[in-house]
Design a protein around this motif. Structure first.
Motif, PDB file in Angstrom:
ATOM      1  N   LYS A  29       0.840  -1.195   0.000  1.00 61.65           N
ATOM      2  CA  LYS A  29       0.000   0.000   0.000  1.00 61.65           C
ATOM      3  C   LYS A  29       0.879   1.251   0.000  1.00 61.65           C
ATOM      4  O   LYS A  29       1.927   1.295   0.641  1.00 61.65           O
ATOM      5  N   ARG A  30       0.423   2.258  -0.727  1.00 55.58           N
ATOM      6  CA  ARG A  30       1.194   3.500  -0.859  1.00 55.58           C
ATOM      7  C   ARG A  30       0.478   4.618  -0.110  1.00 55.58           C
ATOM      8  O   ARG A  30      -0.633   4.997  -0.466  1.00 55.58           O
ATOM      9  N   ILE A  31       1.123   5.128   0.910  1.00 57.22           N
ATOM     10  CA  ILE A  31       0.523   6.124   1.798  1.00 57.22           C
ATOM     11  C   ILE A  31       1.277   7.441   1.666  1.00 57.22           C
ATOM     12  O   ILE A  31       2.513   7.467   1.740  1.00 57.22           O
ATOM     13  N   THR A  32       0.543   8.523   1.484  1.00 55.92           N
ATOM     14  CA  THR A  32       1.132   9.862   1.395  1.00 55.92           C
ATOM     15  C   THR A  32       0.703  10.677   2.612  1.00 55.92           C
ATOM     16  O   THR A  32      -0.490  10.765   2.918  1.00 55.92           O
ATOM     17  N   ILE A  33       1.675  11.242   3.316  1.00 54.82           N
ATOM     18  CA  ILE A  33       1.409  12.078   4.489  1.00 54.82           C
ATOM     19  C   ILE A  33       1.811  13.507   4.149  1.00 54.82           C
ATOM     20  O   ILE A  33       2.960  13.757   3.770  1.00 54.82           O
ATOM     21  N   VAL A  34       0.864  14.444   4.282  1.00 52.85           N
ATOM     22  CA  VAL A  34       1.045  15.797   3.760  1.00 52.85           C
ATOM     23  C   VAL A  34       0.921  16.843   4.860  1.00 52.85           C
ATOM     24  O   VAL A  34      -0.032  16.810   5.654  1.00 52.85           O
ATOM     25  N   GLY A  35       1.875  17.789   4.894  1.00 54.39           N
ATOM     26  CA  GLY A  35       1.695  18.946   5.766  1.00 54.39           C
ATOM     27  C   GLY A  35       2.860  19.208   6.703  1.00 54.39           C
ATOM     28  O   GLY A  35       4.023  19.067   6.328  1.00 54.39           O
ATOM     29  N   ASP A  36       2.519  19.575   7.920  1.00 56.22           N
ATOM     30  CA  ASP A  36       3.502  20.005   8.916  1.00 56.22           C
ATOM     31  C   ASP A  36       4.187  18.795   9.554  1.00 56.22           C
ATOM     32  O   ASP A  36       3.927  18.439  10.703  1.00 56.22           O
ATOM     33  N   VAL A  37       5.089  18.180   8.806  1.00 57.31           N
ATOM     34  CA  VAL A  37       5.801  17.001   9.294  1.00 57.31           C
ATOM     35  C   VAL A  37       6.753  17.374  10.429  1.00 57.31           C
ATOM     36  O   VAL A  37       6.938  16.616  11.382  1.00 57.31           O
ATOM     37  N   THR A  84       2.176  13.084  -6.441  1.00 51.83           N
ATOM     38  CA  THR A  84       2.039  11.879  -5.630  1.00 51.83           C
ATOM     39  C   THR A  84       0.595  11.380  -5.524  1.00 51.83           C
ATOM     40  O   THR A  84       0.361  10.218  -5.189  1.00 51.83           O
ATOM     41  N   LEU A  85      -0.370  12.245  -5.787  1.00 50.39           N
ATOM     42  CA  LEU A  85      -1.774  11.890  -5.570  1.00 50.39           C
ATOM     43  C   LEU A  85      -2.235  10.721  -6.432  1.00 50.39           C
ATOM     44  O   LEU A  85      -2.988   9.859  -5.965  1.00 50.39           O
ATOM     45  N   THR A  86      -1.793  10.675  -7.693  1.00 43.42           N
ATOM     46  CA  THR A  86      -2.288   9.661  -8.623  1.00 43.42           C
ATOM     47  C   THR A  86      -1.845   8.249  -8.259  1.00 43.42           C
ATOM     48  O   THR A  86      -2.416   7.279  -8.768  1.00 43.42           O
ATOM     49  N   LYS A  87      -0.838   8.126  -7.410  1.00 47.40           N
ATOM     50  CA  LYS A  87      -0.343   6.796  -7.042  1.00 47.40           C
ATOM     51  C   LYS A  87      -0.481   6.513  -5.548  1.00 47.40           C
ATOM     52  O   LYS A  87       0.251   5.688  -5.002  1.00 47.40           O
ATOM     53  N   SER A  88      -1.430   7.170  -4.902  1.00 45.06           N
ATOM     54  CA  SER A  88      -1.615   7.009  -3.455  1.00 45.06           C
ATOM     55  C   SER A  88      -2.869   6.196  -3.152  1.00 45.06           C
ATOM     56  O   SER A  88      -3.932   6.430  -3.736  1.00 45.06           O
ATOM     57  N   ASP A  89      -2.738   5.240  -2.239  1.00 44.39           N
ATOM     58  CA  ASP A  89      -3.907   4.495  -1.758  1.00 44.39           C
ATOM     59  C   ASP A  89      -4.591   5.225  -0.604  1.00 44.39           C
ATOM     60  O   ASP A  89      -5.784   5.045  -0.365  1.00 44.39           O
ATOM     61  N   ALA A  90      -3.826   6.017   0.122  1.00 44.01           N
ATOM     62  CA  ALA A  90      -4.379   6.830   1.209  1.00 44.01           C
ATOM     63  C   ALA A  90      -3.561   8.111   1.309  1.00 44.01           C
ATOM     64  O   ALA A  90      -2.335   8.083   1.182  1.00 44.01           O
ATOM     65  N   ARG A 118      -8.162  13.485  -8.599  1.00 44.36           N
ATOM     66  CA  ARG A 118      -7.013  12.864  -9.269  1.00 44.36           C
ATOM     67  C   ARG A 118      -6.549  11.597  -8.570  1.00 44.36           C
ATOM     68  O   ARG A 118      -5.747  10.840  -9.119  1.00 44.36           O
ATOM     69  N   MET A 119      -7.034  11.375  -7.391  1.00 46.18           N
ATOM     70  CA  MET A 119      -6.645  10.166  -6.654  1.00 46.18           C
ATOM     71  C   MET A 119      -7.341   8.945  -7.246  1.00 46.18           C
ATOM     72  O   MET A 119      -8.417   9.062  -7.833  1.00 46.18           O
ATOM     73  N   PRO A 120      -6.748   7.750  -7.094  1.00 50.53           N
ATOM     74  CA  PRO A 120      -7.430   6.532  -7.544  1.00 50.53           C
ATOM     75  C   PRO A 120      -8.802   6.397  -6.888  1.00 50.53           C
ATOM     76  O   PRO A 120      -9.017   6.902  -5.783  1.00 50.53           O
ATOM     77  N   GLU A 121      -9.727   5.723  -7.552  1.00 51.10           N
ATOM     78  CA  GLU A 121     -11.101   5.636  -7.054  1.00 51.10           C
ATOM     79  C   GLU A 121     -11.199   5.000  -5.667  1.00 51.10           C
ATOM     80  O   GLU A 121     -12.076   5.349  -4.884  1.00 51.10           O
ATOM     81  N   HIS A 122     -10.297   4.065  -5.367  1.00 45.61           N
ATOM     82  CA  HIS A 122     -10.369   3.369  -4.079  1.00 45.61           C
ATOM     83  C   HIS A 122      -9.658   4.132  -2.966  1.00 45.61           C
ATOM     84  O   HIS A 122      -9.789   3.770  -1.791  1.00 45.61           O
ATOM     85  N   ALA A 123      -8.926   5.170  -3.305  1.00 44.99           N
ATOM     86  CA  ALA A 123      -8.088   5.870  -2.329  1.00 44.99           C
ATOM     87  C   ALA A 123      -8.942   6.623  -1.310  1.00 44.99           C
ATOM     88  O   ALA A 123     -10.033   7.108  -1.611  1.00 44.99           O
ATOM     89  N   ILE A 124      -8.405   6.733  -0.091  1.00 49.97           N
ATOM     90  CA  ILE A 124      -9.124   7.399   0.997  1.00 49.97           C
ATOM     91  C   ILE A 124      -8.350   8.629   1.468  1.00 49.97           C
ATOM     92  O   ILE A 124      -7.154   8.760   1.235  1.00 49.97           O
ATOM     93  N   VAL A 125      -9.082   9.531   2.133  1.00 46.78           N
ATOM     94  CA  VAL A 125      -8.497  10.744   2.704  1.00 46.78           C
ATOM     95  C   VAL A 125      -8.587  10.632   4.224  1.00 46.78           C
ATOM     96  O   VAL A 125      -9.650  10.325   4.771  1.00 46.78           O
TER      97      VAL A 125
END
Length: 334
Positions: free
Chosen positions: A164-172, A219-225, A260-267
């Motif tokens: 699974k490919r997870i993207t974490i965005v923001g104030d890291v 990164t959005l197009t290849k993210s599962d979450a 732009r995210m995959p249909e199964h991807a979650i936020v």
């Protein structure tokens, strides 16, 4: 399971999967007319919160009460801490009262580790967030939510998040949630990418088990979450980006980006959300956003952690909690 839960990095894959599987069983308690188990009857748990909190404190309290524990809530405001009492003296006071577990949130990174290893108190210590360091139960509930959504509620039993490919965005930079998630998701086999302005990326991030990007759109197009983080102004002592509008334009998640995210991807979002900053109302209220699920799953995860740390529990081959006690705590029932 170890005696304490201080960092997500301390968990092995088997530890993490055990907690997630036990949480699935605990989630079923919420569907019962009487939402209680007698597992921790006679045990005393203290919620020791030196920082303000709503979701985490209430979630732990709900989990403790559903397991029939005696609960003591402690807040720094209005206590002897406001008069200058040290963590050591507070811990020794709790030890004198005979508590069995301490759930601690503290503004200083390392405070839960110090409490667990100092010898001041003979109780299990659970880290509910320390400074900008770790928040392991938040990472566990996030992984639990991902597994349910991306693998399946029943199909996920015994499974991790491999591939699974997870993207974490923001104030890291200021986020203990980001650090905990990177550690746990890597342990569970997921591929993690951090996306943030250069000023909000920590020094030494190249040693973390993840990738780093400064471009959200790529990164959005290849993210599962996609997990959005709140900009933690209360921890900032400088101007880390020009304006809120500029930050939102570059790193905010709106309807167009979500499309732009995959249909199964979650936020996802650990909360509290700042609508219009890192996430728009359209995205926050969409079916793909799991914020409310994360709150519900947080109770199940924290029940599982308390159950395993204090109940001496294991999960049998049918994934039904079966308890073997190291010391008598009363009768057990499924």
């Amino acid at each position: 399971m170890q005696r304490h839960l201080i960092s997500a990095a301390d968990l092995t894959r088997d530890d993490a999967v055990l907690i997630l599987d036990t949480a699935e069983e605990m989630a079923r308690v919420a569907d019962r007319p009487i939402k209680k188990l007698p597992t921790l009857r006679g045990r005393t748990v203290v919620n020791l919160f030196f920082e303000d909190s709503t979701r985490t404190r209430i979630s732990f309290e709900a989990a403790e009460k559903r397991l029939s524990a005696d609960v003591i809530n402690f807040t720094a405001k209005g206590s002897s801490v406001s008069k200058g009492e040290s963590l050591k003296d507070t811990a020794q006071t709790l030890e004198a009262m005979g508590v069995d577990a301490v759930v601690i949130r503290h503004g200083a990174s390392g405070a839960p580790y110090r409490l667990a290893n100092s010898g001041w108190i003979d109780a299990a210590v659970i880290n509910a967030g320390d400074g900008t360091h770790q928040h392991p139960t938040q990472a566990l509930l996030d992984a639990f939510t991902m597994r349910r959504r991306l693998v399946g509620r029943d199909a996920g039993i015994g499974q991790d998040l491999s591939g699974k490919r997870i993207t974490i965005v923001g104030d890291v930079l200021h986020s203990r949630v980001a650090r905990s998630n990177v550690d746990l998701l890597h342990t569970l086999g997921a591929e993690v990418t951090l996306v943030a302005p250069p000023t909000l990326v920590p020094v030494g991030v190249e040693t973390w088990p993840c990738e780093v990007s400064y471009d959200l759109d790529s990164t959005l197009t290849k993210s599962d979450a996609v997990m959005m983080l709140r900009v933690q102004r209360e921890r900032m002592n400088a101007a880390f980006f020009p304006t809120e509008r500029e930050y939102s334009r570059r790193y905010g998640l709106d309807g167009d980006r979500m499309a732009r995210m995959p249909e199964h991807a979650i936020v996802m979002h650990p909360g509290p959300m700042v609508r219009g900053m890192e996430i728009t109302a359209e995205v926050a209220d969409s079916e793909r956003c799991t914020v409310v699920e994360q709150v519900a799953n947080g109770v199940s995860i924290r029940m599982a952690v308390l159950y395993l740390l204090l109940g001496g529990a294991v999960v049998d081959s049918k994934n039904v909690p079966a308890v073997t006690h190291t010391r008598p705590t009363g009768s057990e029932e499924k």
